[in-house]
Structures are given as structure tokens and as C-alpha cells.
Design an enzyme around this catalytic site. Structure first.
Site, PDB file in Angstrom:
ATOM      1  CG  ASP A  63      -1.638   1.265   1.471  1.00 13.49           C
ATOM      2  OD1 ASP A  63      -2.316   1.713   0.535  1.00 13.49           O
ATOM      3  OD2 ASP A  63      -1.531   1.824   2.583  1.00 13.49           O
ATOM      4  CG  MET A  64       1.635   3.427  -3.020  1.00 13.80           C
ATOM      5  SD  MET A  64       1.435   4.172  -4.643  1.00 13.80           S
ATOM      6  CE  MET A  64       2.295   5.729  -4.420  1.00 13.80           C
ATOM      7  CG  ASP A  65      -1.601   7.766  -0.011  1.00 21.50           C
ATOM      8  OD1 ASP A  65      -1.054   8.873   0.057  1.00 21.50           O
ATOM      9  OD2 ASP A  65      -1.970   7.249  -1.092  1.00 21.50           O
ATOM     10  CB  THR A  93      -1.828   2.520  -4.418  1.00 26.90           C
ATOM     11  OG1 THR A  93      -2.267   3.792  -3.933  1.00 26.90           O
ATOM     12  CG2 THR A  93      -1.740   2.575  -5.934  1.00 26.90           C
ATOM     13  N   GLY A  94      -4.827   2.655  -3.587  1.00 28.55           N
ATOM     14  CA  GLY A  94      -6.101   3.232  -3.980  1.00 28.55           C
ATOM     15  C   GLY A  94      -5.933   4.353  -4.990  1.00 28.55           C
ATOM     16  CE  LYS A 120      -5.022  -0.898  -1.681  1.00 29.84           C
ATOM     17  NZ  LYS A 120      -4.151  -0.206  -0.712  1.00 29.84           N
TER      18      LYS A 120
END
Length: 248
Positions: free
Chosen positions: A11-13, A45-46, A173
Site C-alpha cells: 500500500d502507498m498512503d 494502492t487506492g 487489493k
């Protein structure tokens, strides 16, 4: 080296990125070391592709990517493998609900990100990937959730305790990671999934190793196999060093 886990889905954020939206130098170093040792590192990621790709470039990743919570899976940057679209009528209903509740909202099409201030009203002629709401009022969020659950065909998660993110039913995801594993000839049991929010939950539950960041929502921590340091304290380094490249 023959590592037990061959795919690291990040995941990123709130996970890969510190609160200043940067990847720490130490995290960059360890991701590059993982790649050097044959581990596939996949951004999950979203975010839309165009908002995620600069980080893939920074990390020198040419591996598959999962964007918009799994609505898009990429074989490699700019090489689309699969895309799942929201039903246009559901987008109309979700927009009406946002207006009714006075909520901040955003919506991704394949080309653009719209929000409350930039909404064009042109719903029919677009391909929609994801819809989102933000509202600080617990009662309003509960009302939104009840209404969303009455609509068939939606996958409802969040990326913070104050929002909802909505994708087509069955798109998340975890499914994205499964598709990436197919592309790479792997099983999901060989994947490590790392995240902090409910849009990471299915992936954390289904991957071979599910990892929650120290800053993750409690539900995510409860379901994870391990909890590491926060996104501001190089939690990703811990994942790579202690669970992937540990020479088991």
C-alpha cells in the site's frame, strides 16, 4: 537466494509513504535490495496509475502494479492487464447520496479524478473506477454506509476512519494481488501484503503474510499476522529485513 515470500505488495498512503508523501531513503535502499535478491515488489494502492507511477519510477520498479484498489491491474507500467468498471447507474446513486448528505466526494474515471468542486455532471459517457466519500460526522457516515449496503454490486472499504471507498463488487487489493501472482507464476501464499486501512484488509487476510503498519486502523492490526513500525518509522524496512530477506 530462495526466499519463502517472492512478492511484496505495498500500500502507498500511510504505508510506503511517510506523512510528507515521501519514501524514506532507508526504505528505498531496502526495497532495491529486495528487488536485487529476486523479490517482486508491487505497488498496491487506492491511487490512480498516474499518481502512483512516479513512485514506481523512483523505486525503479518495472513489476506489475495494482491501482484504484484493484480496479486496475497492470502487467508493467503502462501495460494494462485488467480493468473493472462501476455500473453507471450506481455512480449516479452514489453521487445523489453525496449531495443529500453534504459530503465531500471524489470519483475516478479511467482518465480523470473528479471531486465535489470539479464534478462535471456527465455520468453516462465516462468509465468509472471508484467513488469515495469523506465526512467527519459519525452519524452521517453511518447513514451513508446503510444506504451503500442497500445498493447491490459494491465493494465498500476505506482509506481512513472518516471515509468510504467504493469499487465494483469483488474488486479489492486481494483480488489484485491474486491476479499479479498469476502473472508472475506465484501463489498468493508466497505474497506479503502490507497496509494500514480497510482497503488493505482483504489482502492482509489472504496473503501468505499479512502485515499491518504501526499506524494502521485497529481492525487491520487485529487481522494481521504481524504489526511493524509506523509509516514514519520505516515499518517497510522491518518487513523486508525481518520477514523476507531474513534467510529462513
Amino acid at each position: 537466494m530462495n526466499h519463502k515470500y517472492k512478492l511484496l505488495a505495498l500500500d502507498m498512503d500511510g504505508t510506503l509513504l511517510q506523512d510528507d508523501n515521501e519514501v524514506s531513503p532507508e526504505t528505498v535502499k531496502w526495497i532495491k535490495e529486495a528487488v536485487k535478491q529476486g523479490v517482486h515488489v508491487c505497488l498496491s494502492t487506492g491511487r490512480a496509475f498516474k499518481n502512483a507511477y512516479p513512485y514506481a519510477q523512483q523505486l525503479e520498479l518495472t513489476t506489475p502494479m495494482i491501482t484504484v484498489n484493484g480496479s486496475e491491474v497492470w502487467r508493467a507500467p503502462y501495460d494494462l492487464y485488467r480493468r473493472a468498471l462501476l455500473d453507471v447507474e450506481l455512480v449516479r446513486k452514489m453521487h445523489d447520496l453525496a449531495e443529500e448528505t453534504g459530503s465531500w466526494f471524489w470519483a475516478y474515471t479511467v482518465d480523470k479524478l473528479y471531486n465535489r468542486e470539479t464534478w462535471s455532471g456527465n455520468i453516462e459517457n465516462q468509465e468509472w473506477l471508484k467513488f469515495g466519500y469523506h465526512n467527519d460526522d459519525d452519524d452521517v457516515r453511518h447513514h451513508i454506509l446503510m444506504k451503500l449496503q442497500e445498493m447491490d454490486g459494491l465493494e465498500i472499504t476505506n482509506s481512513s476512519p472518516y471515509n468510504f471507498e467504493i469499487n465494483p463488487k469483488g474488486i479489492n487489493k486481494a483480488e489484485g494481488i491474486r491476479q499479479v501472482c498469476e502473472l508472475l507464476g506465484l501463489d498468493i501464499s508466497q505474497a506479503v501484503a502490507v497496509g494500514d486501512s480497510l482497503n488493505d484488509l482483504a489482502a492482509i487476510q489472504q496473503a501468505g503474510l499479512g502485515v499491518a503498519m504501526g499506524n494502521a486502523q485497529q481492525t487491520v492490526k487485529d487481522e494481521a499476522d504481524v504489526v511493524v513500525a509506523s509509516n514514519n518509522d520505516d515499518g517497510i524496512v522491518e518487513v523486508i529485513r525481518d520477514y523476507i530477506l531474513c534467510g529462513e
